[in-house]
Structure formats: C-alpha cells, structure tokens
Design a protein around this motif. Structure first.
Motif, short mmCIF file in Angstrom:
data_model
loop_
_atom_site.label_atom_id
_atom_site.label_comp_id
_atom_site.label_asym_id
_atom_site.label_seq_id
_atom_site.Cartn_x
_atom_site.Cartn_y
_atom_site.Cartn_z
N VAL A 1 -15.05 -2.02 -44.17
CA VAL A 1 -14.91 -1.30 -42.91
C VAL A 1 -13.46 -1.39 -42.46
N LYS A 2 -12.92 -0.26 -42.06
CA LYS A 2 -11.53 -0.17 -41.63
C LYS A 2 -11.28 -1.08 -40.43
N SER A 3 -10.19 -1.82 -40.53
CA SER A 3 -9.79 -2.68 -39.43
C SER A 3 -8.26 -2.71 -39.39
N LEU A 4 -7.71 -3.18 -38.29
CA LEU A 4 -6.26 -3.27 -38.17
C LEU A 4 -5.71 -4.22 -39.23
N LEU A 5 -6.38 -5.34 -39.46
CA LEU A 5 -5.92 -6.30 -40.46
C LEU A 5 -5.90 -5.67 -41.85
N THR B 1 -18.41 4.20 -38.12
CA THR B 1 -19.24 5.38 -37.90
C THR B 1 -19.51 6.11 -39.21
N GLU B 2 -18.46 6.32 -40.02
CA GLU B 2 -18.66 7.00 -41.30
C GLU B 2 -19.57 6.20 -42.22
N ALA B 3 -19.39 4.88 -42.23
CA ALA B 3 -20.23 4.03 -43.07
C ALA B 3 -21.69 4.14 -42.64
N ASP B 4 -21.94 4.09 -41.33
CA ASP B 4 -23.31 4.17 -40.81
C ASP B 4 -23.94 5.53 -41.10
N LEU B 5 -23.18 6.61 -40.86
CA LEU B 5 -23.71 7.95 -41.13
C LEU B 5 -23.98 8.14 -42.61
N SER B 6 -23.12 7.60 -43.46
CA SER B 6 -23.31 7.71 -44.91
C SER B 6 -24.56 6.97 -45.36
N GLN B 7 -24.78 5.78 -44.81
CA GLN B 7 -25.99 5.01 -45.15
C GLN B 7 -27.24 5.78 -44.71
N ALA B 8 -27.19 6.40 -43.53
CA ALA B 8 -28.32 7.20 -43.06
C ALA B 8 -28.55 8.40 -43.98
N LEU B 9 -27.47 9.01 -44.44
CA LEU B 9 -27.58 10.16 -45.35
C LEU B 9 -28.18 9.74 -46.69
N LEU B 10 -27.79 8.58 -47.19
CA LEU B 10 -28.38 8.07 -48.44
C LEU B 10 -29.88 7.83 -48.26
N ALA B 11 -30.27 7.29 -47.13
CA ALA B 11 -31.69 7.06 -46.85
C ALA B 11 -32.43 8.40 -46.78
N ARG B 12 -31.79 9.39 -46.19
CA ARG B 12 -32.40 10.72 -46.08
C ARG B 12 -32.67 11.34 -47.45
N LEU B 13 -31.79 11.07 -48.41
CA LEU B 13 -31.97 11.63 -49.75
C LEU B 13 -33.25 11.13 -50.42
N ALA C 1 -19.42 0.88 -57.83
CA ALA C 1 -18.64 2.10 -57.59
C ALA C 1 -17.36 1.69 -56.86
N TYR C 2 -16.25 2.25 -57.27
CA TYR C 2 -14.98 1.94 -56.61
C TYR C 2 -14.91 2.56 -55.23
N VAL C 3 -14.29 1.84 -54.31
CA VAL C 3 -14.04 2.32 -52.96
C VAL C 3 -13.01 3.43 -53.04
N ALA C 4 -13.22 4.52 -52.30
CA ALA C 4 -12.28 5.65 -52.31
C ALA C 4 -11.28 5.56 -51.16
N ALA C 5 -11.62 4.87 -50.09
CA ALA C 5 -10.75 4.78 -48.92
C ALA C 5 -9.80 3.59 -49.05
N ALA C 6 -8.51 3.85 -49.02
CA ALA C 6 -7.50 2.81 -49.24
C ALA C 6 -7.61 1.65 -48.26
N VAL C 7 -7.89 1.93 -47.02
CA VAL C 7 -7.96 0.86 -46.02
C VAL C 7 -9.37 0.68 -45.47
N GLY C 8 -10.35 1.21 -46.18
CA GLY C 8 -11.73 1.07 -45.75
C GLY C 8 -12.22 2.29 -45.00
N TYR C 9 -13.49 2.25 -44.65
CA TYR C 9 -14.16 3.35 -43.98
C TYR C 9 -14.37 2.98 -42.51
N THR C 10 -14.41 3.97 -41.64
CA THR C 10 -14.73 3.66 -40.25
C THR C 10 -16.20 3.24 -40.19
#
Length: 175
Positions: free
Chosen positions: A60-64, A123-135, A112-121
């Motif tokens: 998950v994207k963070s300032l650090l 919100t995007e992570a949560d929505l993606s997990q919900a979309l995977l469940a929907r599939l 699977a390799y992470v595509a986001a260089a500094v992580g995912y937000t």
C-alpha cells in the motif's frame, strides 16, 4: 498497456499485477479461468471451480515507500554514473504479491509482480479485491466484468490513467 488498481490491462488481456515477460511469474484472468504463468507455474483454474480469489502481500502506497523509491533511484543513478558496473546497489526486481485461488481442488498461491512502483492506494487495493471477489460470483458476472475490462484495454491509448479515473473505472466494473 495500463495499470488500473491491482490489474494490468494490455490490449484485451487482463493480468493481476504486472504483465509477465518470458519466464517470470504472473497471473492472467481469461474467460476460461485464472491462468498461472511463468517458469514451472503454468496451469489453469477454471472459473466454475474457483470459489474465492484474493491477493495477499499488496504493498500500500505510503509516504515512506515513496521516499524510499526516490532514494533508491537516486543511489542507483549515482552508482551508474560513478562506475562502469551499472546498477550494483540493489535488486531491481519488483516485489511479489500472492494471488490466492481457492478452488475445488484446494488453495493455490500464485506469485505476481507488483506493477506500481511505490505501491497501490488503499482505495484501489480495496476496490480491486472486491472486483476479484465479484469475478467468482458466477459465469454471467465474470464474463460481463472481464469483457468490460478487456474492451476498455483494447480502446485505451496512452499510459495508465490518473488515480481518480482508475478508482472510477474499478467502481464501474464492480457495477
């Protein structure tokens, strides 16, 4: 090619995480099922047998994380300029996530390799997990959702959309 949440959409192909190249590990979502890609990882898990689909180890994207990415880039640049050895500072391989497929024949963990260089937000992570469940809710839902994602990928020109547009796309695909 574009990243939307945890998904990498290249033309009509939908991947979880980065699109794999060569023998690197990856996961592709097809109308038939979840496909494990990479050296020694080939396999198809049919949608009719898949009960749950989640991703663990999502950064998950963070300032650090952003500060560390900038620091690593600066150090690698300095080393490349100062030596003829190239980037010897660290491993340039992106981190791995684990795609968990719960199927009739057991649970399978697919890297699977992470595509986001500094992580995912978050919100995007949560929505993606919900979309995977929907599939996994049924054939009609899966086919409609994957078709919409693939169609968007085929019509997309340019790189990945900005954060708000990515979130809007994920919400739209969730229905």
């Amino acid at each position: 090619m574009a990243m939307v949440g945890l998904f990498w959409i290249a033309e009509g192909d939908v991947y979880v995480g980065a699109k794999p190249a060569g023998l690197t590990p990856g996961v592709r979502l097809t109308p038939e099922g979840v496909v494990a890609l990479g050296d020694g990882r080939s396999g198809l898990h049919l949608w009719e047998d898949v009960h749950a689909l989640t991703v663990a180890d999502v950064p998950v994207k963070s300032l650090l994380r952003q500060v560390n990415a900038v620091r690593d880039l600066a150090l690698n640049t300095v080393l490349e300029l100062a030596t003829s050895l190239g980037s010897a500072w660290g491993d340039d391989t992106p981190p791995l996530m684990t795609v968990r497929v719960e199927a009739s024949d057991g649970e399978h963990e697919l890297p699977a390799y992470v595509a986001a260089a500094v992580g995912y937000t978050q919100t995007e992570a949560d929505l993606s997990q919900a979309l995977l469940a929907r599939l996994t809710e049924g054939a009609a839902t899966m086919e409609t959702t994957l078709a919409a994602m693939a169609q968007w990928g085929r019509s997309r020109e340019g790189g990945s959309p900005r954060g708000p547009e990515r979130e809007e796309l994920l919400r739209g695909w969730l229905g």
